[in-house]
Write a protein that holds these residues in place. Structure first.
Motif, PDB file in Angstrom:
ATOM      1  N   ILE A 117       0.877  -1.166   0.000  1.00 20.53           N
ATOM      2  CA  ILE A 117       0.000   0.000   0.000  1.00 20.53           C
ATOM      3  C   ILE A 117       0.911   1.211   0.000  1.00 20.53           C
ATOM      4  N   GLY A 118       0.916   1.908  -1.110  1.00 19.61           N
ATOM      5  CA  GLY A 118       1.858   3.015  -1.257  1.00 19.61           C
ATOM      6  C   GLY A 118       3.267   2.459  -1.245  1.00 19.61           C
ATOM      7  N   TRP A 136      -4.129   3.760  -0.274  1.00 19.43           N
ATOM      8  CA  TRP A 136      -5.071   2.648  -0.360  1.00 19.43           C
ATOM      9  C   TRP A 136      -6.263   3.037  -1.236  1.00 19.43           C
ATOM     10  N   GLN A 137      -6.771   4.244  -1.033  1.00 16.76           N
ATOM     11  CA  GLN A 137      -7.893   4.735  -1.840  1.00 16.76           C
ATOM     12  C   GLN A 137      -7.508   4.787  -3.323  1.00 16.76           C
ATOM     13  N   GLN A 138      -6.344   5.355  -3.624  1.00 20.10           N
ATOM     14  CA  GLN A 138      -5.914   5.467  -5.022  1.00 20.10           C
ATOM     15  C   GLN A 138      -5.734   4.089  -5.661  1.00 20.10           C
ATOM     16  N   GLN A 139      -5.141   3.144  -4.924  1.00 19.41           N
ATOM     17  CA  GLN A 139      -4.959   1.792  -5.449  1.00 19.41           C
ATOM     18  C   GLN A 139      -6.301   1.120  -5.703  1.00 19.41           C
ATOM     19  N   THR A 140      -7.246   1.310  -4.785  1.00 21.60           N
ATOM     20  CA  THR A 140      -8.574   0.711  -4.944  1.00 21.60           C
ATOM     21  C   THR A 140      -9.265   1.272  -6.182  1.00 21.60           C
ATOM     22  N   LEU A 141      -9.224   2.586  -6.342  1.00 17.87           N
ATOM     23  CA  LEU A 141      -9.861   3.213  -7.503  1.00 17.87           C
ATOM     24  C   LEU A 141      -9.177   2.804  -8.812  1.00 17.87           C
ATOM     25  N   ALA A 150     -11.631   3.371 -12.048  1.00 22.00           N
ATOM     26  CA  ALA A 150     -12.702   4.297 -11.682  1.00 22.00           C
ATOM     27  C   ALA A 150     -12.415   5.709 -12.171  1.00 22.00           C
ATOM     28  N   GLY A 151     -13.499   6.413 -12.417  1.00 22.03           N
ATOM     29  CA  GLY A 151     -13.392   7.836 -12.699  1.00 22.03           C
ATOM     30  C   GLY A 151     -13.223   8.567 -11.377  1.00 22.03           C
ATOM     31  N   THR A 152     -13.478   9.851 -11.395  1.00 24.79           N
ATOM     32  CA  THR A 152     -13.346  10.666 -10.189  1.00 24.79           C
ATOM     33  C   THR A 152     -14.415  10.258  -9.171  1.00 24.79           C
TER      34      THR A 152
END
Length: 172
Positions: free
Chosen positions: A53-54, A92-97, A102-104
């Motif tokens: 993660i990161g 974690w959020q960026q990896q999930t998206l 995903a879009g914005t």
């Protein structure tokens, strides 16, 4: 049709409607992960694995299940340095998206537990591993040096299911 027959017919209809409304698809139950109990609509499977993660490799505890056309997942990592929590959550959020193309994302309403810290909830549209459109409801919060992540993925995330999953959280 007499009034008595009409009342009986409506009573029978109400009983049938009530029985069919209790969907066995969503068999909600409490499931513990760490010091927190979550409400899941099915018996969860669980695992532990190392996850990048990161720039950190963290031990990730995962619990989840599928019900209806939705996947419900909860995971947690230990965060020993509370100052690093925001960076870990953001990565974690960026990896999930990214994993769902995903879009914005948009902020999503959520009444997080009063004992949690740094709670955030978003919703996003993307694609599943088979390339089909998917919605996600994603939330994070910190409790006792543990960063928790809750996720619901479905072709169409039911607001009722998401709220039942996200808002019935308690301490053990």
């Amino acid at each position: 049709m007499s009034r008595v027959r009409w009342v009986r017919a409506m009573a029978a209809f109400a009983v049938i409607a009530a029985v069919t409304a209790c969907s066995p698809t969503m068999n909600w139950r409490k499931a513990p992960l760490g010091a927190v109990a979550f409400n899941l609509p099915c018996k969860p499977d669980s695992a532990t694995r190392n996850q990048q993660i990161g720039d950190k490799t963290l031990s990730l505890d995962i619990m989840g299940c599928e019900a209806g056309d939705a996947l419900f997942a909860i995971s947690q990592v230990a965060v020993l340095d509370e100052a690093a929590t925001r960076d870990i959550q953001s990565a974690w959020q960026q990896q999930t998206l990214r994993s769902m193309s995903a879009g914005t994302p948009e902020a999503a309403p959520w009444t997080s537990p009063s004992w949690s810290k740094g709670a955030i909830s978003i919703q996003a549209m993307g694609v599943d591993p088979q390339g089909k459109p998917i919605q996600a409801r994603l939330s994070w919060f910190l409790h006792e040096q543990r960063l928790y992540h809750l996720a619901v993925y479905a072709s169409n995330v039911s607001p009722e299911w998401a709220l039942t999953f996200l808002e019935d959280i308690s301490l053990l």
